[in-house]
Design a protein around this motif. Structure first.
Motif, PDB file in Angstrom:
ATOM      1  N   LYS A  69       6.965 -12.496   6.206  1.00  0.00           N
ATOM      2  CA  LYS A  69       6.765 -11.661   5.010  1.00  0.00           C
ATOM      3  C   LYS A  69       6.047 -12.459   3.919  1.00  0.00           C
ATOM      4  CE  LYS A  69       8.676  -7.377   4.983  1.00  0.00           C
ATOM      5  NZ  LYS A  69      10.083  -6.997   5.148  1.00  0.00           N
ATOM      6  N   GLY A  73       2.156 -11.870   2.231  1.00  0.00           N
ATOM      7  CA  GLY A  73       1.987 -11.556   0.815  1.00  0.00           C
ATOM      8  C   GLY A  73       2.875 -10.415   0.364  1.00  0.00           C
ATOM      9  N   LEU A  74       3.664  -9.843   1.276  1.00  0.00           N
ATOM     10  CA  LEU A  74       4.579  -8.764   0.887  1.00  0.00           C
ATOM     11  C   LEU A  74       5.749  -9.325   0.092  1.00  0.00           C
ATOM     12  CD1 LEU A  74       4.654  -6.676   4.205  1.00  0.00           C
ATOM     13  CD2 LEU A  74       3.661  -5.958   2.037  1.00  0.00           C
ATOM     14  N   ILE A  97      -2.949  -8.030   8.628  1.00  0.00           N
ATOM     15  CA  ILE A  97      -2.160  -6.797   8.718  1.00  0.00           C
ATOM     16  C   ILE A  97      -0.789  -7.128   9.300  1.00  0.00           C
ATOM     17  CG2 ILE A  97      -1.970  -4.482   9.751  1.00  0.00           C
ATOM     18  CD1 ILE A  97      -4.233  -4.506   7.813  1.00  0.00           C
ATOM     19  N   TYR A  98       0.211  -6.559   8.663  1.00  0.00           N
ATOM     20  CA  TYR A  98       1.597  -6.778   9.063  1.00  0.00           C
ATOM     21  C   TYR A  98       2.066  -5.607   9.912  1.00  0.00           C
ATOM     22  CZ  TYR A  98       6.469  -8.251   8.297  1.00  0.00           C
ATOM     23  OH  TYR A  98       7.761  -8.686   8.449  1.00  0.00           O
ATOM     24  N   PHE A 100       5.245  -3.807  11.441  1.00  0.00           N
ATOM     25  CA  PHE A 100       6.680  -3.804  11.189  1.00  0.00           C
ATOM     26  C   PHE A 100       7.487  -3.587  12.463  1.00  0.00           C
ATOM     27  CE2 PHE A 100       4.736  -2.888   7.205  1.00  0.00           C
ATOM     28  CZ  PHE A 100       5.523  -3.531   6.276  1.00  0.00           C
ATOM     29  N   GLN A 102      10.168  -1.825  12.538  1.00  0.00           N
ATOM     30  CA  GLN A 102      10.555  -0.412  12.563  1.00  0.00           C
ATOM     31  C   GLN A 102       9.299   0.450  12.613  1.00  0.00           C
ATOM     32  OE1 GLN A 102      11.138  -2.586  10.025  1.00  0.00           O
ATOM     33  NE2 GLN A 102      13.084  -2.185   9.026  1.00  0.00           N
ATOM     34  N   LYS A 105       9.281   3.917  11.237  1.00  0.00           N
ATOM     35  CA  LYS A 105       9.295   4.092   9.789  1.00  0.00           C
ATOM     36  C   LYS A 105       7.954   3.711   9.177  1.00  0.00           C
ATOM     37  CE  LYS A 105      14.195   3.313   8.993  1.00  0.00           C
ATOM     38  NZ  LYS A 105      15.165   2.312   8.513  1.00  0.00           N
ATOM     39  N   SER A 106       7.136   3.009   9.941  1.00  0.00           N
ATOM     40  CA  SER A 106       5.864   2.525   9.413  1.00  0.00           C
ATOM     41  C   SER A 106       4.728   3.494   9.729  1.00  0.00           C
ATOM     42  CB  SER A 106       5.577   1.148  10.015  1.00  0.00           C
ATOM     43  OG  SER A 106       4.302   0.714   9.694  1.00  0.00           O
ATOM     44  N   PHE A 108       2.901   7.151   9.896  1.00  0.00           N
ATOM     45  CA  PHE A 108       2.964   8.294   8.985  1.00  0.00           C
ATOM     46  C   PHE A 108       3.313   9.542   9.785  1.00  0.00           C
ATOM     47  CE2 PHE A 108      -0.443   5.662   6.783  1.00  0.00           C
ATOM     48  CZ  PHE A 108       0.485   5.017   5.985  1.00  0.00           C
ATOM     49  N   ARG A 169      -3.763   1.107  14.733  1.00  0.00           N
ATOM     50  CA  ARG A 169      -4.041   1.269  13.303  1.00  0.00           C
ATOM     51  C   ARG A 169      -4.275  -0.095  12.646  1.00  0.00           C
ATOM     52  NH1 ARG A 169       0.704   3.765   9.691  1.00  0.00           N
ATOM     53  NH2 ARG A 169       1.560   1.723  10.174  1.00  0.00           N
ATOM     54  N   ALA A 170      -3.563  -1.129  13.137  1.00  0.00           N
ATOM     55  CA  ALA A 170      -3.767  -2.473  12.603  1.00  0.00           C
ATOM     56  C   ALA A 170      -5.075  -3.074  13.118  1.00  0.00           C
ATOM     57  CB  ALA A 170      -2.591  -3.367  12.975  1.00  0.00           C
TER      58      ALA A 170
ATOM     59  N   ASP B 144      10.971   5.496   2.331  1.00  0.00           N
ATOM     60  CA  ASP B 144      11.359   4.245   2.983  1.00  0.00           C
ATOM     61  C   ASP B 144      10.492   3.080   2.512  1.00  0.00           C
ATOM     62  OD1 ASP B 144      11.707   2.184   5.153  1.00  0.00           O
ATOM     63  OD2 ASP B 144      13.069   3.743   5.834  1.00  0.00           O
ATOM     64  N   VAL B 146       9.653   0.524   4.009  1.00  0.00           N
ATOM     65  CA  VAL B 146       8.712   0.112   5.068  1.00  0.00           C
ATOM     66  C   VAL B 146       7.404   0.893   4.937  1.00  0.00           C
ATOM     67  CG1 VAL B 146       8.296   0.127   7.568  1.00  0.00           C
ATOM     68  CG2 VAL B 146      10.504  -0.623   6.692  1.00  0.00           C
ATOM     69  N   LEU B 147       7.527   2.171   4.574  1.00  0.00           N
ATOM     70  CA  LEU B 147       6.342   3.010   4.420  1.00  0.00           C
ATOM     71  C   LEU B 147       5.482   2.507   3.253  1.00  0.00           C
ATOM     72  CD1 LEU B 147       5.686   5.355   6.217  1.00  0.00           C
ATOM     73  CD2 LEU B 147       6.801   6.892   4.629  1.00  0.00           C
ATOM     74  N   ASP B 149       5.522  -0.590   2.028  1.00  0.00           N
ATOM     75  CA  ASP B 149       4.966  -1.881   2.430  1.00  0.00           C
ATOM     76  C   ASP B 149       3.808  -1.712   3.408  1.00  0.00           C
ATOM     77  OD1 ASP B 149       6.402  -3.528   0.826  1.00  0.00           O
ATOM     78  OD2 ASP B 149       7.874  -4.133   2.334  1.00  0.00           O
ATOM     79  N   THR B 150       3.862  -0.655   4.224  1.00  0.00           N
ATOM     80  CA  THR B 150       2.754  -0.386   5.133  1.00  0.00           C
ATOM     81  C   THR B 150       1.481  -0.140   4.322  1.00  0.00           C
ATOM     82  OG1 THR B 150       4.233   0.557   6.782  1.00  0.00           O
ATOM     83  CG2 THR B 150       1.917   1.144   6.961  1.00  0.00           C
ATOM     84  N   ARG B 152       0.917  -1.279   1.393  1.00  0.00           N
ATOM     85  CA  ARG B 152       0.526  -2.550   0.754  1.00  0.00           C
ATOM     86  C   ARG B 152      -0.214  -3.452   1.728  1.00  0.00           C
ATOM     87  NH1 ARG B 152       5.430  -5.505  -1.336  1.00  0.00           N
ATOM     88  NH2 ARG B 152       3.882  -6.887  -2.247  1.00  0.00           N
ATOM     89  N   THR B 153       0.297  -3.550   2.969  1.00  0.00           N
ATOM     90  CA  THR B 153      -0.344  -4.477   3.909  1.00  0.00           C
ATOM     91  C   THR B 153      -1.751  -4.004   4.273  1.00  0.00           C
ATOM     92  OG1 THR B 153      -0.028  -5.835   5.886  1.00  0.00           O
ATOM     93  CG2 THR B 153       0.584  -3.546   6.089  1.00  0.00           C
ATOM     94  N   PHE B 154      -1.988  -2.677   4.162  1.00  0.00           N
ATOM     95  CA  PHE B 154      -3.343  -2.172   4.416  1.00  0.00           C
ATOM     96  C   PHE B 154      -4.195  -2.220   3.142  1.00  0.00           C
ATOM     97  CE2 PHE B 154      -1.361  -0.584   8.235  1.00  0.00           C
ATOM     98  CZ  PHE B 154      -2.372  -0.690   9.170  1.00  0.00           C
TER      99      PHE B 154
END
Lengths: 278, 250
Positions: A69, A73-74, A97-98, A100, A102, A105-106, A108, A169-170, B144, B146-147, B149-150, B152-154
């Motif tokens: 993390k 930079g998160l 690109i991170y 996750f 989960q 949850k990441s 859409f 996507r990443a 969430d 995580v959503l 942060d997703t 942000r990472t993009f």
């Protein structure tokens, strides 16, 4: 040149003077847990080689996800700096690109597979037309083996397929560094084996550095060119191993290699001992 | 939305029972006229256009008040949901005002705005405002991490992540708030029209009671039932369309 044609053209040979794409300089990270201040990293430094597949393993609570993390930079270290291509990271930088743990949850849930991947594309690339965007997305949809599912919503996909969407996507951002936090821990064993092979195939075919956090030693040895094992508390790097098993690796053959079993059991017992002490 | 035939069947059985009770004198047939008489009166009201003439001003007030409330409460809810200091500032007062029934504001509203449409629209606005506000900020706060942060990472900028991530993610909760509040809006409109005014379905029901046209009074009440059911149904259809990604699971 399409992605699939370039497969295995990118050489992953060992060069003596590989650039350090990420440099962790003297970072300290502290948390407040139940009014107690705990230190996870204490003046920790490490350099990550460009193009490597580096796995980070260690007992639970060693800070492997926190480290990832901070690199992304998160999250910010309490003290010290993480450098990416020589520049200090203050927030999530472009080119990294991170992914996750989960994935459900990441992703859409209101977007189709195609729209999810297009989100990645548009976040990093200028696209001239809807058509061009679609073609580019389809290329990555094929790469992760999701043709025919591009108009499905995530709720209609299995966990493994959702994780493929997240990976595509990443990747469509063409990042220099992919940060993956236990990405396959929530899928079944067979899906995991298939996704591991897919990830390796991609890593071998494009210039990319992958940082991979996992609690699964077997997975780490199978995938990585290098593994660091973090110790409990703020101990830092306990082991730093180059994994010289030849690529391309094979789920069946590689695991038969005596080198594989030696490294695997050595790492496993080291982490297991630490877990038991807790 | 499965058709609930058994539910509709129960309504029909109850109506038949009602009809029999009134016909056989089990209940006072002056206060509770036969269903057939109510339906007859209802038919008459529809043909003469009387019902429509009373319904139209009520619907206009309900929708104006409701839309104004949505237009203010949704943006404010988003701001409260996204920025903790604003949330901490406004949440206590919201929680304090929210439990007060909107009909309790009618006397105050009459003092300031008189007994006309302004007062009614204002009270409807207030009654819709809090359910929409509460659901919006809970929805936004419930997105969430995580959503986020997703995004942000993009490298998605904050403003863009508002409509690309936060709005779609909180849409289900916002829609629930809208659906709840339109139901409340109808109730409050009826009460406000009963207290003051010379048109509207609420006024009409009370007026019919006063002049002992009990069948017409019941026709008005039935109309409200059907109105509420229809609006709720339309909302569910809209929700099903907007949230189609959620409903079609394998």
């Amino acid at each position: 040149m399409s992605l699939q044609n370039s497969l295995a053209l990118y050489p992953k040979t060992e060069k003596a003077d590989v650039k350090k794409i990420i440099e962790i300089n003297n970072i300290t990270k502290q948390f407040n847990v139940n009014k107690k201040r705990i230190t996870v990293f204490n003046e920790f430094s490490y350099g990550i080689k460009e193009g490597s597949f580096l796995s980070i393993v260690g007992p639970s609570g060693c800070g492997k996800s926190t480290l990832l993390k901070m690199i992304s930079g998160l999250e910010q270290p309490t003290d010290g700096k993480v450098m990416f291509n020589g520049k200090a990271i203050s927030g999530p930088p472009k080119g990294m690109i991170y992914v996750f743990q989960q994935y459900s949850k990441s992703i859409f849930p209101w977007s189709t597979v195609l729209e999810n991947i297009e989100f990645g594309l548009r976040s990093h690339k200028k696209v001239k037309s809807k058509q061009e965007a679609k073609e580019k997305c389809m290329e990555y949809i094929r790469l992760v083996g999701l043709e025919g599912y591009e108009h499905h919503y995530p709720s209609q996909l299995s966990g493994g397929m959702q994780q493929r969407v997240v990976i595509a996507r990443a990747l469509i951002c063409e990042p220099e560094v992919l940060l993956m936090d236990e990405p396959f821990s929530a899928v079944d064993a067979m899906t995991r084996a298939i996704l591991q092979e897919l990830l390796l195939k991609i890593w071998e075919s494009i210039p990319i550095t992958i940082l991979f956090v996992t609690h699964d030693v077997d997975e780490a040895v199978f995938l990585s060119s290098q593994i660091i094992s973090l110790g409990k508390g703020d101990e830092g790097v306990k082991e730093d191993l180059e994994i010289t098993l030849p690529y391309p690796r094979d789920q069946v053959e590689t695991r038969k290699n005596s080198k594989f079993t030696t490294i695997q059991s050595k790492l496993f017992s080291s982490i297991f001992e630490q877990e038991k002490q807790a | 939305m499965k058709k609930s035939w058994s539910g509709f069947l129960l309504i029909i059985i109850l109506l038949i029972l009602w009809e029999l009770s009134s016909r056989n004198g089990w209940v006072d047939s002056v206060s509770v006229p036969q269903v057939s008489q109510i339906l007859k009166a209802w038919g008459g009201l529809i043909i003469t256009g009387e019902l429509f003439n009373q319904l139209l001003p009520s619907l206009a007030r309900v929708f104006i008040g409701f839309l104004l409330a949505a237009a203010v409460a949704i943006p404010l809810g988003i701001i409260m949901g996204m920025f903790s200091p604003v949330y901490r500032l406004l949440e206590p007062i919201t929680e304090f005002i929210r439990p007060i029934p909107a009909s309790a504001y009618i006397p105050i509203a009459i003092l300031f705005l008189g007994i006309g449409d302004e007062m009614k629209v204002f009270v409807i606005f207030l009654s819709c405002f809090f359910p929409i506000l509460l659901n919006t900020y809970s929805g936004v706060r419930g997105v969430d991490p995580v959503l986020i942060d997703t995004g942000r990472t993009f490298g998605v900028p904050k403003v863009q992540s508002l409509y690309q991530i936060i709005l779609p993610a909180s849409l289900p909760t916002v829609l629930t708030g809208l659906r709840i509040s339109i139901g409340i809006a109808i109730m409050v409109a009826v009460v406000a029209e009963m207290i003051s005014g010379n048109n509207g379905i609420g006024y009409y029901i009370l007026d019919m009671q006063r002049i002992f046209r009990v069948a017409e009074m019941f026709a008005g009440i039935f109309t409200l039932g059907i109105l509420g059911y229809t609006i709720n149904y339309l909302f569910l259809v809209l929700e099903k369309y907007l949230l189609r990604w959620r409903t079609n699971e394998v």
